[in-house]
Design an enzyme around this catalytic site. Structure first.
Site, PDB file in Angstrom:
ATOM      1  N   HIS A 156       0.838  -1.206   0.000  1.00  0.00           N
ATOM      2  CA  HIS A 156       0.000   0.000   0.000  1.00  0.00           C
ATOM      3  C   HIS A 156       0.871   1.254   0.000  1.00  0.00           C
ATOM      4  O   HIS A 156       0.406   2.328  -0.344  1.00  0.00           O
ATOM      5  CB  HIS A 156      -0.905   0.010   1.239  1.00  0.00           C
ATOM      6  CG  HIS A 156      -1.994  -1.009   1.148  1.00  0.00           C
ATOM      7  ND1 HIS A 156      -3.283  -0.698   0.819  1.00  0.00           N
ATOM      8  CD2 HIS A 156      -1.970  -2.353   1.292  1.00  0.00           C
ATOM      9  CE1 HIS A 156      -4.021  -1.795   0.782  1.00  0.00           C
ATOM     10  NE2 HIS A 156      -3.243  -2.822   1.074  1.00  0.00           N
ATOM     11  N   ASP A 364       3.297   9.442  -0.906  1.00  0.00           N
ATOM     12  CA  ASP A 364       2.129   8.634  -0.541  1.00  0.00           C
ATOM     13  C   ASP A 364       1.970   7.505  -1.541  1.00  0.00           C
ATOM     14  O   ASP A 364       2.163   7.715  -2.746  1.00  0.00           O
ATOM     15  CB  ASP A 364       0.868   9.520  -0.582  1.00  0.00           C
ATOM     16  CG  ASP A 364      -0.103   9.197   0.540  1.00  0.00           C
ATOM     17  OD1 ASP A 364      -0.120   8.038   0.983  1.00  0.00           O
ATOM     18  OD2 ASP A 364      -0.847  10.102   0.957  1.00  0.00           O
TER      19      ASP A 364
HETATM   20  C1  GDG Z   1      -2.269   3.860   3.198  1.00  0.00           C
HETATM   21  C2  GDG Z   1      -1.216   4.482   2.277  1.00  0.00           C
HETATM   22  C3  GDG Z   1      -2.835   4.332   0.388  1.00  0.00           C
HETATM   23  C4  GDG Z   1      -8.779   9.810   7.497  1.00  0.00           C
HETATM   24  N1  GDG Z   1      -9.142  10.520   8.581  1.00  0.00           N
HETATM   25  C5  GDG Z   1     -10.357  10.053   8.959  1.00  0.00           C
HETATM   26  C6  GDG Z   1     -10.720   9.025   8.084  1.00  0.00           C
HETATM   27  N2  GDG Z   1      -9.733   8.897   7.195  1.00  0.00           N
HETATM   28  C7  GDG Z   1      -9.762   7.958   6.075  1.00  0.00           C
HETATM   29  C8  GDG Z   1      -9.802   8.685   4.770  1.00  0.00           C
HETATM   30  C9  GDG Z   1      -9.232   7.638   3.823  1.00  0.00           C
HETATM   31  C10 GDG Z   1      -8.235   6.929   4.714  1.00  0.00           C
HETATM   32  O1  GDG Z   1      -8.598   7.177   6.069  1.00  0.00           O
HETATM   33  C11 GDG Z   1      -6.824   7.453   4.505  1.00  0.00           C
HETATM   34  O2  GDG Z   1      -6.328   6.868   3.358  1.00  0.00           O
HETATM   35  P1  GDG Z   1      -5.082   7.427   2.579  1.00  0.00           P
HETATM   36  O3  GDG Z   1      -4.971   6.664   1.330  1.00  0.00           O
HETATM   37  O4  GDG Z   1      -5.285   8.880   2.348  1.00  0.00           O
HETATM   38  O5  GDG Z   1      -3.810   7.270   3.522  1.00  0.00           O
HETATM   39  P2  GDG Z   1      -3.175   6.159   4.537  1.00  0.00           P
HETATM   40  O6  GDG Z   1      -3.972   6.006   5.748  1.00  0.00           O
HETATM   41  O7  GDG Z   1      -1.765   6.590   4.742  1.00  0.00           O
HETATM   42  O8  GDG Z   1      -3.228   4.788   3.711  1.00  0.00           O
HETATM   43  C12 GDG Z   1      -1.897   5.252   1.163  1.00  0.00           C
HETATM   44  C13 GDG Z   1      -3.759   3.593   1.323  1.00  0.00           C
HETATM   45  O9  GDG Z   1      -3.040   2.930   2.373  1.00  0.00           O
HETATM   46  C14 GDG Z   1      -4.584   2.543   0.574  1.00  0.00           C
HETATM   47  O10 GDG Z   1      -3.783   1.678  -0.129  1.00  0.00           O
HETATM   48  O11 GDG Z   1      -3.620   5.109  -0.485  1.00  0.00           O
HETATM   49  O12 GDG Z   1      -0.936   5.788   0.288  1.00  0.00           O
HETATM   50  O13 GDG Z   1      -0.340   5.319   3.024  1.00  0.00           O
HETATM   51  O14 GDG Z   1     -10.212   6.727   3.427  1.00  0.00           O
HETATM   52  O15 GDG Z   1     -11.110   9.079   4.473  1.00  0.00           O
HETATM   53  N3  GDG Z   1     -11.878   8.343   8.168  1.00  0.00           N
HETATM   54  C15 GDG Z   1     -12.730   8.695   9.181  1.00  0.00           C
HETATM   55  N4  GDG Z   1     -12.423   9.673  10.074  1.00  0.00           N
HETATM   56  C16 GDG Z   1     -11.262  10.385   9.992  1.00  0.00           C
HETATM   57  O16 GDG Z   1     -11.030  11.279  10.799  1.00  0.00           O
HETATM   58  N5  GDG Z   1     -13.898   8.047   9.299  1.00  0.00           N
END
Ligand code: GDG
Length: 511
Positions: A156, A364
């Site tokens: 990821h 990322d």
């Molecule tokens: C890893 C990789 C890759 C965030 N704050 C809240 C919340 N979130 C949710 C977002 C989104 C998820 O969490 C974050 O996903 P990201 O992709 O932006 O980042 P990582 O957590 O670092 O994820 C990344 C991912 O895995 C998938 O493969 O894209 O690059 O680092 O869905 O909406 N959700 C809620 N409350 C929050 O305060 N409910």
């Protein structure tokens, strides 16, 4: 349909519905579509290793199989090697990597325990899909316990260039453990290219066919599978009556100017201080204290036992305080910084109510927030996505305003451009972005990975592969001669293992 077994460090509870963290979000989406078993840590800590047992909980179409960790495991495997070595190195932050022998030992120990607890509950026809950097050597542990199934692994997080990766002590061992998987998946073409370069230049391997690599007689497939979101459910959430009410409330209470939304785990890879500095620069660009925009930054807590995370929290609190002190007014708090997780439907409503989605990580793997922001927009009056060129999502979402997050002026100018952008241009950009978000959605990600995994052995059938011989030996040691799941004796040319058994109808149901 063949059963899907997903393995990740942490299993989230689907009943709680508030998963912050990209991996949990996309595994939920995958299991909702496919069903199966999800194996991993339940988030609990026990004092004694002897007390570690597995618990089974049925949840709709999926069974959660979880176990606790010990305090020492948490410190060494989770905080130590996973998050103080692999996470910073894979995000190109060698300056933040802290290596200790204890942490490396803890990482090996917990991976071996995962293999020990998982192997007895795997059926021969299962497709096993291991997720992310915490569990790189799990494939080796499963093979050593005689698991001959197809096993896939997905990164990821980014896969850095070999020159960066090789700063990880233990990298040779880690990389050779990847060779035990049938398929290794990456978010982007550049991650995939970095991996191929490592295999070829640092391990003496070669690319024998598109997406097929060979190292010392072992073959594996490696491909790109960009992670996506469950678009329709996100669209529905952003348009629900509850969201409408919240948007109305948010707009009614809105600070002067347009709103800019940021949603990130509070992680140094997400570029939050740089984002705040760019927002301050934007405010400086407007004369006479006019109020062009207000920033809402949701920064959900994560790994807050680690020094680097404590430091970034302090830095952000100082920065947001300084911005509000300098630019705020009786009726205006320019930067609102919220350090807690909020409900998912609240996020959807906030995205929709915001004219700018500001997604500026320094590095990322993909970044799901960028895709969620696009999906939440009103087609008739959409907002503008500003996206870091160092997010995996930028490989695809080219109609966003693509920026270098290290360049504070460039990001500030992109915000200004977004504020001034005509509705016509916003609509054209949004339509193109929405098409791409739909094209690479969660379902597509999951199905394309599983399709590739279930056909891996056919793809490699012509290759004489040392691994297949070892698998045959392992199967014989278990006292049974089995075909690889889904292959009849006639079609299985890899290991020449003979039975007439077909498991679970073969792989066709996945295609
Ligand atoms: C890893 C990789 C890759 C965030 N704050 C809240 C919340 N979130 C949710 C977002 C989104 C998820 O969490 C974050 O996903 P990201 O992709 O932006 O980042 P990582 O957590 O670092 O994820 C990344 C991912 O895995 C998938 O493969 O894209 O690059 O680092 O869905 O909406 N959700 C809620 N409350 C929050 O305060 N409910």
């Amino acid at each position: 349909m063949r059963r899907l077994v997903i393995v990740s460090n942490r299993v989230a509870d689907p009943g709680r519905g508030q998963a912050s963290g990209g991996l949990a979000v996309c595994i939920f989406d995958a299991l909702r579509v496919h069903g199966g078993m999800w194996f991993g840590w339940n988030g609990e800590i026990v004092a004694d290793e002897a007390k570690i047992g597995t618990a089974f909980v049925k949840h709709d179409s999926c069974t959660l199989v979880t176990m606790p960790l010990t305090e020492r495991d948490y410190r060494e495997y989770f905080l130590g090697f996973s998050n103080e070595v692999l996470w910073p190195v894979h995000h190109y932050r060698l300056d933040l990597a802290r290596f200790t022998l204890e942490a490396a030992e803890g990482y090996r120990r917990v991976n071996a325990r995962f293999a020990e607890k998982l192997s007895p509950i795997v059926n021969r026809s299962d497709l096993i899909w291991v997720h992310d950097y915490h569990l790189i050597p799990l494939g080796t542990g499963l093979r050593a316990r005689g698991v001959g199934n197809e096993i896939g692994f997905f990164f990821h997080i980014p896969f850095p260039p070999p020159e960066v990766l090789s700063a990880t002590p233990e990298h040779e061992w880690l990389m050779s453990s990847l060779l035990e998987y049938d398929l290794v998946g990456f978010q982007t073409r550049s991650d995939h290219a970095n991996f191929c370069r490592f295999i070829c230049d640092f391990m003496g391997g070669e690319i024998t066919a598109p997406d097929t690599l060979c190292v010392a007689g072992k073959y594996l497939r490696a491909s790109v599978f960009p992670v996506g979101i469950d678009v329709e459910s996100f669209v529905a959430m952003a348009r629900s009556p509850e969201a409408e009410k919240r948007i109305h409330r948010t707009r009614w209470q809105a600070e002067p100017g347009l709103s800019v939304i940021g949603v990130d785990r509070l992680d140094y890879s997400k570029g939050l201080p740089e984002k705040f500095r760019a927002f301050r620069r934007l405010l400086e660009m407007y004369p006479d204290k006019s109020k062009p925009a207000s920033l809402i930054q949701i920064a959900s807590p994560t790994r807050d036992d680690l020094e680097a995370y404590i430091a970034i929290r302090q830095e952000l609190e100082t920065l947001s305080g300084a911005i509000n002190g300098q630019f705020g007014d009786f009726d205006w708090t320019p930067a609102r910084y919220i350090h807690r997780a909020v409900e998912r439907d609240t996020l959807a409503a906030l995205y929709r109510a915001s004219r700018i989605g500001l997604v500026t990580p320094l590095r990322d793997g993909m970044n799901l927030v960028a895709k969620e922001y696009v999906a939440a927009q009103d087609d008739a009056d959409p907002g503008v996505l500003i996206l870091s060129r160092f997010a995996g999502a930028a490989e695809d979402l080219q109609e966003a305003l693509i920026v270098n997050p290290y360049d504070i002026d460039e990001v500030a100018h992109a915000m200004r451009r977004a504020i001034e952008m005509t509705k016509e241009e916003r609509i054209v950009r949004h339509q193109a972005l929405m098409g791409r978000v739909r094209q690479h959605d969660a379902c597509n990600w999951m199905l394309s990975f599983l399709r590739a995994l279930s056909s891996c052995r056919e793809q490699l059938a012509g290759n004489v592969c040392e691994r297949s011989v070892r698998r045959r030996d392992a199967d014989q040691r278990r006292g049974s001669l089995v075909a690889f799941p889904g292959h009849s004796s006639a079609s299985n040319s890899m290991g020449k293992l003979i039975t007439g058994t077909k498991f679970g109808g073969g792989s066709t149901s996945l295609t």
